[in-house]
Design an enzyme around this catalytic site. Structure first.
Site, PDB file in Angstrom:
ATOM      1  N   GLU A  42      21.391  57.844  41.010  1.00 13.31           N
ATOM      2  CA  GLU A  42      20.425  58.899  40.734  1.00 13.31           C
ATOM      3  C   GLU A  42      20.778  59.481  39.363  1.00 13.31           C
ATOM      4  O   GLU A  42      21.933  59.873  39.147  1.00 13.31           O
ATOM      5  CB  GLU A  42      20.504  59.996  41.805  1.00 13.31           C
ATOM      6  N   ARG A 267      33.564  54.605  50.290  1.00 12.65           N
ATOM      7  CA  ARG A 267      33.534  55.033  48.902  1.00 12.65           C
ATOM      8  C   ARG A 267      34.948  55.243  48.371  1.00 12.65           C
ATOM      9  O   ARG A 267      35.885  55.450  49.130  1.00 12.65           O
ATOM     10  CB  ARG A 267      32.691  56.283  48.720  1.00 12.65           C
ATOM     11  N   LYS A 277      29.165  64.341  42.080  1.00 14.21           N
ATOM     12  CA  LYS A 277      28.484  64.727  40.841  1.00 14.21           C
ATOM     13  C   LYS A 277      28.234  66.222  40.806  1.00 14.21           C
ATOM     14  O   LYS A 277      28.214  66.824  39.742  1.00 14.21           O
ATOM     15  CB  LYS A 277      27.178  63.937  40.697  1.00 14.21           C
TER      16      LYS A 277
END
Ligand code: ATP
Ligand code: MG
Length: 566
Positions: A42, A267, A277
């Site tokens: 994104e 992850r 983020k």
């Protein structure tokens, strides 16, 4: 060591469960023998080392199996996304060494198709417009132990839903007043199946579609269908999406369109840093770092500026591999990978970070010798260079002690040491200022020791780096330490920012470096002998080079491994 035939090429990821699944699909011909993966960021921030893991995985699989990998901007949230981030993402993926060819896609290009599919679901009686407020929807949703409650709007007719959805799109209703929801099962054990929201009303300008839309698809509605549109075969994502898979399956099955296989992996988490983020944005916007590319940041841009090579990052990603189980990787492994790479490739130079003046009293005034220095002992093809030597030099302040303890073997009054590529020198006198600070050493040299050995066989216990004072160039050196003092700031009970390391940056303004560095360009990397690996920073000017310390020479990872083995 012999190489077996099915061993992957150097730098490729070692085998893992995802490769096994793909091999199986290739054997059974599930996707017509094709492998199409994607990396779907994104564009709401810069990429970080966790993304690098996903990039290496997705592009690596496509490479290995002769398929292709798309780069897709998952841009469904107008408020936080921007073209700046799109550009940064592309630069970083390219820099890491991967090529998407002409296959860069944008979820925002699928808005019309997603809308049409939503209309299709409404017509099938599989989606409805709900007037509940976001707060009510949350309350009606139930919990893991209690079923949800059906909204009064759930029984609306298809005609009414079509009409309301069209008017949502046309901008007739205020933001947040209505949503489109999938009609699945309010009692489902999996909360993601309790009539998830597909569209919300939001008057926000999108960086690509402008004000064309005032309804935006949710990630859950957009993601799986975007994969389907692109013909993705293996949709690889992180573990938190495991629980969303039944929902993605449901959407695709209702629509009867191409159905990728979703595979989840753990992850990457890394010690002494944060990776979300949202938190990285907070660090940038709060001025805790100098920007997304601050060399202390775990972003690709930060690592690059710090001096990381794409090879070191890819090696790191190959070594950590992929697994189903969450774990935190020691940042020392990342540092080890960089050291390993730069040890082979970076040319050596001499740079004195905290200079102490040395005058060689028996060396002729005005004389300069050009001494031969090896550029890289690991790589003979790097050749040699000449380093000027003269009567006045700088050595590292730490390399001298007036009153040395037992195990200090470097320079001290009366003691002899070797200067790298030059001579033995002996300290004969110490000059101090009014405050008792040592400001200069008086030394003598032995001309017979040129090249580093004494003909009479006498030994010294230390070899120091140095630069010739009249030839030296001034430089600024930025030393970095971990950004956080806490090994896992994400797990701290209080605000993660309370655990920032106040000593994460030390700026040295008066460094002296050898003259051969004059032509160094931003991004060039060197080993400064005995002090670490350094990279020229873009802040450098003609008059003054600025260096970032990429990593020290001491290898804590090697130590950890030795301890574990022993
Ligand atoms: P963040 O929580 O940092 O915002 P994200 O997953 O929301 O991360 P995206 O831009 O959506 O960020 O991520 C793009 C891709 O990178 C996704 O496929 C995601 O699974 C993957 N990814 C993100 N973070 C990691 C990580 N730490 N380790 C491995 N893959 C990751
Ligand atoms: Mg995401």
């Amino acid at each position: 060591m012999t190489r077996s035939n099915d061993e992957p090429p150097a730098g490729a990821m070692p085998s893992n469960f995802i490769k096994e699944i793909i091999r199986e699909d290739l054997e059974t011909g599930r996707f017509g023998g094709k492998v199409v993966t994607r990396f779907p960021p994104e564009p709401n921030g810069y990429l970080h080392i966790g993304h690098a893991k996903s990039i290496c995985l997705n592009f690596g699989l496509a490479q290995e199996f002769g398929g292709r990998c798309h780069l897709r901007m998952d841009d469904t949230n107008p408020e936080t996304e921007s073209m700046e981030y799109v550009r940064a993402i592309q630069e970083d993926v390219r820099w890491l060494g991967f090529d998407w060819g002409d296959r860069v896609f944008f979820a925002s290009d699928y808005f019309e198709q997603l809308h049409d599919w939503a209309v299709e679901l409404i017509k099938k009686g599989k989606a409805y417009v709900d007037d509940l407020s976001p707060e009510e929807i949350r309350r009606y949703r139930g919990t893991l132990t209690e079923p949800g409650r059906e909204s009064p709007c759930r029984s609306r007719s298809v005609e009414e839903n079509l009409d309301l959805f069209a008017r949502m799109r046309a901008g007739e209703f205020p933001d947040g007043s209505r949503v489109l929801r999938a009609k699945i099962d309010m009692a489902a054990g999996n909360l993601n199946l309790r009539d998830p929201v597909m569209y919300r009303i939001k008057r926000a300008t999108h960086y690509r579609t402008g004000d064309r839309w005032c309804i935006y698809p949710t990630y859950d509605w957009a993601h799986g269908q975007s994969d389907s549109i692109e013909g993705i075969t293996h949709s690889i994502c992180t573990l938190e999406f495991e629980d969303h898979r039944p929902l993605y399956d449901w959407f695709l099955d209702q629509l009867g369109v191409h159905h990728p296989r979703q595979i989840e992996f753990a992850r990457l988490r890394l010690t002494y840093t944060v990776m979300s983020k949202r938190k990285l944005t907070e660090l940038v916007e709060g001025g805790h770092v100098r920007g997304w590319d601050d060399p202390r940041m775990p972003t690709i841009a930060g690592l690059r500026r710090r001096g990381y090579t794409p090879e070191a990052i890819r090696d790191f990603c190959a070594r950590i591999g992929v697994a189903k189980k969450e774990g935190t990787v020691d940042v020392a492994l990342l540092e080890h990978c960089l050291r390993d790479d730069l040890n082979r490739r970076a040319e050596r130079r001499m740079a004195v970070l905290r200079p102490l003046r040395v005058v060689i009293e028996n060396y002729p005034e005005g004389r300069t010798e050009e001494l031969e220095a090896v550029n890289n002992p690991e790589d003979p093809s790097a050749g040699i260079r000449r380093v000027p030597f003269s009567r006045v030099l700088y050595i590292e302040r730490d390399d001298f002690m007036e009153d040395p303890p037992r195990k200090f073997f470097r320079l001290a009054p009366g003691r002899e040491v070797r200067l790298r590529y030059a001579y033995f020198i002996r300290c004969t006198d110490v000059v101090k200022d009014d405050h008792g600070q040592v400001v200069e050493l008086r030394c003598t040299y032995d001309p017979a020791t040129l090249g580093g050995n004494a003909p009479d066989g006498r030994k010294v216990r230390a070899t120091l780096h140095w630069v010739s004072a009249p030839h030296a160039l001034p430089a600024e050196v930025r030393l970095y330490d971990r950004l956080f003092a806490h090994p896992t700031p994400d797990t701290a009970r209080d605000d993660f920012k309370n655990h920032l390391n106040p000593e994460s940056l030390t700026v040295l303004n008066d460094c002296m470096i050898e003259p051969s560095l004059a032509g160094a360009r931003p991004g060039d990397r060197f080993q400064f002998e005995r002090t670490g690996y350094f990279c020229v920073d873009p802040d450098s000017s003609d008059g003054k080079l600025v260096f970032n310390r990429a990593v020290t020479l001491r290898d804590t990872w090697a130590r950890i491994q030795k301890r574990q083995a022993g």
